[in-house]
Design an enzyme around this catalytic site. Structure first.
Site, PDB file in Angstrom:
ATOM      1  N   SER A   1      17.620  -4.727   5.301  1.00 35.58           N
ATOM      2  CA  SER A   1      18.033  -3.318   5.405  1.00 35.58           C
ATOM      3  C   SER A   1      19.525  -3.278   5.691  1.00 35.58           C
ATOM      4  CB  SER A   1      17.284  -2.637   6.556  1.00 35.58           C
ATOM      5  OG  SER A   1      17.817  -1.354   6.827  1.00 35.58           O
TER       6      SER A   1
ATOM      7  N   GLU B   1       7.195   6.352   3.099  1.00 33.39           N
ATOM      8  CA  GLU B   1       6.505   6.780   4.332  1.00 33.39           C
ATOM      9  C   GLU B   1       7.218   6.267   5.587  1.00 33.39           C
ATOM     10  OE1 GLU B   1       2.326   5.778   4.065  1.00 33.39           O
ATOM     11  OE2 GLU B   1       2.171   6.670   2.079  1.00 33.39           O
TER      12      GLU B   1
ATOM     13  N   LYS C   1      15.995  -6.167  11.939  1.00 36.09           N
ATOM     14  CA  LYS C   1      16.504  -6.386  10.580  1.00 36.09           C
ATOM     15  C   LYS C   1      17.696  -7.348  10.574  1.00 36.09           C
ATOM     16  CE  LYS C   1      13.512  -4.236   8.086  1.00 36.09           C
ATOM     17  NZ  LYS C   1      12.762  -4.925   7.027  1.00 36.09           N
TER      18      LYS C   1
ATOM     19  N   ARG D   1      -2.885  -3.185   5.363  1.00 30.98           N
ATOM     20  CA  ARG D   1      -4.010  -3.020   6.300  1.00 30.98           C
ATOM     21  C   ARG D   1      -4.956  -1.911   5.882  1.00 30.98           C
ATOM     22  NH1 ARG D   1      -0.338  -1.664  11.226  1.00 30.98           N
ATOM     23  NH2 ARG D   1       0.546  -0.576   9.413  1.00 30.98           N
TER      24      ARG D   1
ATOM     25  N   THR E   1       0.815  -1.221   0.000  1.00 36.18           N
ATOM     26  CA  THR E   1       0.000   0.000   0.000  1.00 36.18           C
ATOM     27  C   THR E   1       0.848   1.271   0.000  1.00 36.18           C
ATOM     28  OG1 THR E   1      -0.086  -0.121   2.411  1.00 36.18           O
ATOM     29  CG2 THR E   1      -1.948  -1.066   1.211  1.00 36.18           C
TER      30      THR E   1
ATOM     31  N   ASN F   1       7.911  -7.820   2.438  1.00 35.12           N
ATOM     32  CA  ASN F   1       8.320  -6.403   2.462  1.00 35.12           C
ATOM     33  C   ASN F   1       7.718  -5.621   3.624  1.00 35.12           C
ATOM     34  OD1 ASN F   1       9.029  -3.667   1.121  1.00 35.12           O
ATOM     35  ND2 ASN F   1       6.789  -3.638   1.181  1.00 35.12           N
TER      36      ASN F   1
ATOM     37  N   ASP G   1      -3.296  -7.883   8.953  1.00 30.38           N
ATOM     38  CA  ASP G   1      -2.172  -7.391   9.742  1.00 30.38           C
ATOM     39  C   ASP G   1      -1.212  -8.560   9.922  1.00 30.38           C
ATOM     40  OD1 ASP G   1      -0.465  -6.648  11.880  1.00 30.38           O
ATOM     41  OD2 ASP G   1      -1.998  -5.315  12.720  1.00 30.38           O
ATOM     42  N   VAL G   2       0.032  -8.389   9.500  1.00 35.75           N
ATOM     43  CA  VAL G   2       0.970  -9.531   9.555  1.00 35.75           C
ATOM     44  C   VAL G   2       1.213 -10.001  10.985  1.00 35.75           C
ATOM     45  CG1 VAL G   2       2.141  -8.953   7.380  1.00 35.75           C
ATOM     46  CG2 VAL G   2       3.065  -8.074   9.555  1.00 35.75           C
TER      47      VAL G   2
ATOM     48  N   TYR H   1      15.126  -1.621  16.050  1.00 29.82           N
ATOM     49  CA  TYR H   1      14.881  -1.751  14.600  1.00 29.82           C
ATOM     50  C   TYR H   1      16.034  -2.544  13.969  1.00 29.82           C
ATOM     51  CZ  TYR H   1      14.223  -0.786   9.664  1.00 29.82           C
ATOM     52  OH  TYR H   1      14.062  -0.939   8.306  1.00 29.82           O
TER      53      TYR H   1
HETATM   54  P1  NDP Z   1       6.393   2.386   4.065  1.00 35.59           P
HETATM   55  O1  NDP Z   1       6.017   2.888   5.405  1.00 35.59           O
HETATM   56  O2  NDP Z   1       6.226   3.302   2.912  1.00 35.59           O
HETATM   57  O3  NDP Z   1       5.626   1.026   3.763  1.00 35.59           O
HETATM   58  C1  NDP Z   1       5.446   0.042   4.747  1.00 35.59           C
HETATM   59  C2  NDP Z   1       4.429  -0.976   4.255  1.00 35.59           C
HETATM   60  O4  NDP Z   1       4.316  -2.024   5.242  1.00 35.59           O
HETATM   61  C3  NDP Z   1       3.060  -0.385   4.053  1.00 35.59           C
HETATM   62  O5  NDP Z   1       2.485  -0.875   2.866  1.00 35.59           O
HETATM   63  C4  NDP Z   1       2.267  -0.882   5.264  1.00 35.59           C
HETATM   64  O6  NDP Z   1       0.907  -1.084   4.890  1.00 35.59           O
HETATM   65  C5  NDP Z   1       2.947  -2.242   5.533  1.00 35.59           C
HETATM   66  N1  NDP Z   1       2.802  -2.638   6.928  1.00 35.59           N
HETATM   67  C6  NDP Z   1       3.309  -2.019   8.023  1.00 35.59           C
HETATM   68  N2  NDP Z   1       2.901  -2.631   9.147  1.00 35.59           N
HETATM   69  C7  NDP Z   1       2.103  -3.661   8.747  1.00 35.59           C
HETATM   70  C8  NDP Z   1       1.373  -4.659   9.448  1.00 35.59           C
HETATM   71  N3  NDP Z   1       1.369  -4.721  10.791  1.00 35.59           N
HETATM   72  N4  NDP Z   1       0.665  -5.558   8.730  1.00 35.59           N
HETATM   73  C9  NDP Z   1       0.638  -5.501   7.396  1.00 35.59           C
HETATM   74  N5  NDP Z   1       1.323  -4.582   6.665  1.00 35.59           N
HETATM   75  C10 NDP Z   1       2.035  -3.671   7.343  1.00 35.59           C
HETATM   76  O7  NDP Z   1       7.927   1.921   4.199  1.00 35.59           O
HETATM   77  P2  NDP Z   1       8.956   1.290   3.148  1.00 35.59           P
HETATM   78  O8  NDP Z   1       8.348   1.066   1.829  1.00 35.59           O
HETATM   79  O9  NDP Z   1      10.180   2.093   3.226  1.00 35.59           O
HETATM   80  O10 NDP Z   1       9.244  -0.081   3.887  1.00 35.59           O
HETATM   81  C11 NDP Z   1       9.099  -1.347   3.277  1.00 35.59           C
HETATM   82  C12 NDP Z   1      10.180  -2.278   3.826  1.00 35.59           C
HETATM   83  O11 NDP Z   1      11.458  -1.768   3.454  1.00 35.59           O
HETATM   84  C13 NDP Z   1      10.198  -2.417   5.339  1.00 35.59           C
HETATM   85  O12 NDP Z   1      10.443  -3.760   5.677  1.00 35.59           O
HETATM   86  C14 NDP Z   1      11.368  -1.543   5.755  1.00 35.59           C
HETATM   87  O13 NDP Z   1      11.927  -1.955   6.974  1.00 35.59           O
HETATM   88  C15 NDP Z   1      12.304  -1.767   4.587  1.00 35.59           C
HETATM   89  N6  NDP Z   1      13.346  -0.785   4.391  1.00 35.59           N
HETATM   90  C16 NDP Z   1      13.041   0.545   4.223  1.00 35.59           C
HETATM   91  C17 NDP Z   1      14.051   1.457   4.025  1.00 35.59           C
HETATM   92  C18 NDP Z   1      13.799   2.925   3.899  1.00 35.59           C
HETATM   93  O14 NDP Z   1      14.750   3.714   4.078  1.00 35.59           O
HETATM   94  N7  NDP Z   1      12.591   3.364   3.565  1.00 35.59           N
HETATM   95  C19 NDP Z   1      15.452   1.013   3.954  1.00 35.59           C
HETATM   96  C20 NDP Z   1      15.643  -0.378   4.178  1.00 35.59           C
HETATM   97  C21 NDP Z   1      14.623  -1.241   4.352  1.00 35.59           C
HETATM   98  P3  NDP Z   1      -0.368  -0.730   5.806  1.00 35.59           P
HETATM   99  O15 NDP Z   1      -0.011   0.436   6.674  1.00 35.59           O
HETATM  100  O16 NDP Z   1      -1.449  -0.466   4.807  1.00 35.59           O
HETATM  101  O17 NDP Z   1      -0.589  -1.996   6.565  1.00 35.59           O
HETATM  102  C1  8X3 Z   2      15.816   1.736   6.818  1.00 35.23           C
HETATM  103  C2  8X3 Z   2      17.161   2.346   6.650  1.00 35.23           C
HETATM  104  O1  8X3 Z   2      19.111   3.357   7.932  1.00 35.23           O
HETATM  105  O2  8X3 Z   2      16.907   4.256   8.371  1.00 35.23           O
HETATM  106  O3  8X3 Z   2      15.922   0.376   7.059  1.00 35.23           O
HETATM  107  O4  8X3 Z   2      17.533   2.095   9.215  1.00 35.23           O
HETATM  108  S1  8X3 Z   2      17.700   3.032   8.118  1.00 35.23           S
END
Ligand code: NDP
Ligand code: 8X3
Length: 260
Positions: free
Chosen positions: A139, A188, A156, A35, A12, A86, A59-60, A152
């Site tokens: 990550s 986000e 990871k 969600r 999403t 993801n 919700d996972v 966090y």
């Molecule tokens: P966003 O916040 O943009 O997206 C997070 C997604 O996870 C949303 O679609 C949200 O959907 C879903 N989510 C969160 N909690 C739940 C839950 N309890 N159940 C089901 N779905 C859930 O973040 P990113 O796209 O950046 O993050 C995606 C992945 O990438 C994560 O694992 C993050 O740790 C990882 N990551 C991100 C980095 C960054 O700098 N942005 C760097 C490295 C890794 P909804 O709220 O609709 O449930």
């Molecule tokens: C997201 C990247 O460096 O903010 O996983 O933890 S960092």
């Protein structure tokens, strides 16, 4: 061969949403999870004309919801060829002694246990078929620990260990398993980490060019489209401006990462 069916958790927003957008252009059939129902409806409306899309709201963290959701898949979507684990977030950025217990629960329950629940629900069919592909979104925080990243980073690092463990245990079944570990990606993510504080979230990405979620989507597409004998096992990708979790080259006048 028919187009593969790909399940993306966290579709999403951010990386998951961009990946759905890109995979739809290639005609992959998509199971998109999250969600927020209004976001799921939006993505279905956006991509449904390009490819077959099925959405799942769960919700996972909720074990029963996860298994019920996977069991509810209609026949055309029941065979999952690729699982992209993801869904996840950081919650808070505090020294360990000031850490919020609810934040700790959220990160461990979502990033670690949620990933395990979804995998456990999907794996039996892959094991039976002796084929499948799991991509875990880790990550750089799973490779090194940074100040105030404590839990966090622990979550990871767990994803890193689970990725290796899955690859070892599923080797006998011919299932590909690999992780993509991004550095800073503008999504986000920081809005969630800082609980809706837009100003604080924006600062994380100011003064340099962060990765875009589309950059990660391209790597996921590359990973999925390798020939069957090629497995991208563990890939780390950072913005050029980032050398490590703590070394970020920002333009003059911007606060360093530690103050974000
Ligand atoms: P966003 O916040 O943009 O997206 C997070 C997604 O996870 C949303 O679609 C949200 O959907 C879903 N989510 C969160 N909690 C739940 C839950 N309890 N159940 C089901 N779905 C859930 O973040 P990113 O796209 O950046 O993050 C995606 C992945 O990438 C994560 O694992 C993050 O740790 C990882 N990551 C991100 C980095 C960054 O700098 N942005 C760097 C490295 C890794 P909804 O709220 O609709 O449930
Ligand atoms: C997201 C990247 O460096 O903010 O996983 O933890 S960092």
């Amino acid at each position: 061969m028919d187009k593969k069916t790909i399940l993306i958790t966290g579709a999403t927003s951010g990386i998951g949403r961009s990946t759905a957008n890109l995979l739809a252009t290639q005609g992959f059939h998509l199971i998109l999870c999250g969600r927020r129902q209004e976001r799921l409806d939006e993505v279905q409306a956006d991509l449904g004309s390009q490819t077959q899309v099925h959405t799942l709201n769960f919700d996972v963290r909720e074990r029963k919801m996860v298994f019920d959701a996977i069991a509810s898949l209609p026949k055309d979507f029941a065979r999952i060829d690729v699982l992209i684990n993801n869904a996840g977030n950081a919650h808070g950025l505090d020294p360990i002694d000031d850490g919020n217990l609810d934040d700790w629960d959220a990160m461990l329950d979502i990033n670690v246990k949620g990933l395990l629940y979804v995998s456990k629900a999907v794996l039996p069919q892959m094991v039976t078929r002796k084929s499948g592909h799991i991509i875990n979104i880790g990550s750089t925080a799973g490779k090194e620990v940074y100040p105030k990243g404590n839990v966090y980073c622990a979550s990871k690092h767990a994803v890193d260990a689970i990725n290796q463990g899955m690859r070892i245990d599923l080797n006998a079944h011919g299932i590909r398993v690999g992780a993509i570990n991004p550095g800073l990606v503008e999504t986000e993510f920081s809005q969630v980490r800082f609980k809706g504080d837009e100003n604080r979230a924006e600062k994380v990405y100011q003064g340099y060019q962060p990765l875009r979620p589309e950059d990660i989507a391209e790597l996921i597409l590359f990973t999925i489209t390798r020939p069957g004998h090629v497995n991208i096992a563990d890939l780390v990708v950072m913005p050029t401006a980032q050398a490590s979790s703590t070394l970020l080259k920002k333009d003059a006048g911007h606060e360093s990462r530690d103050k974000s």
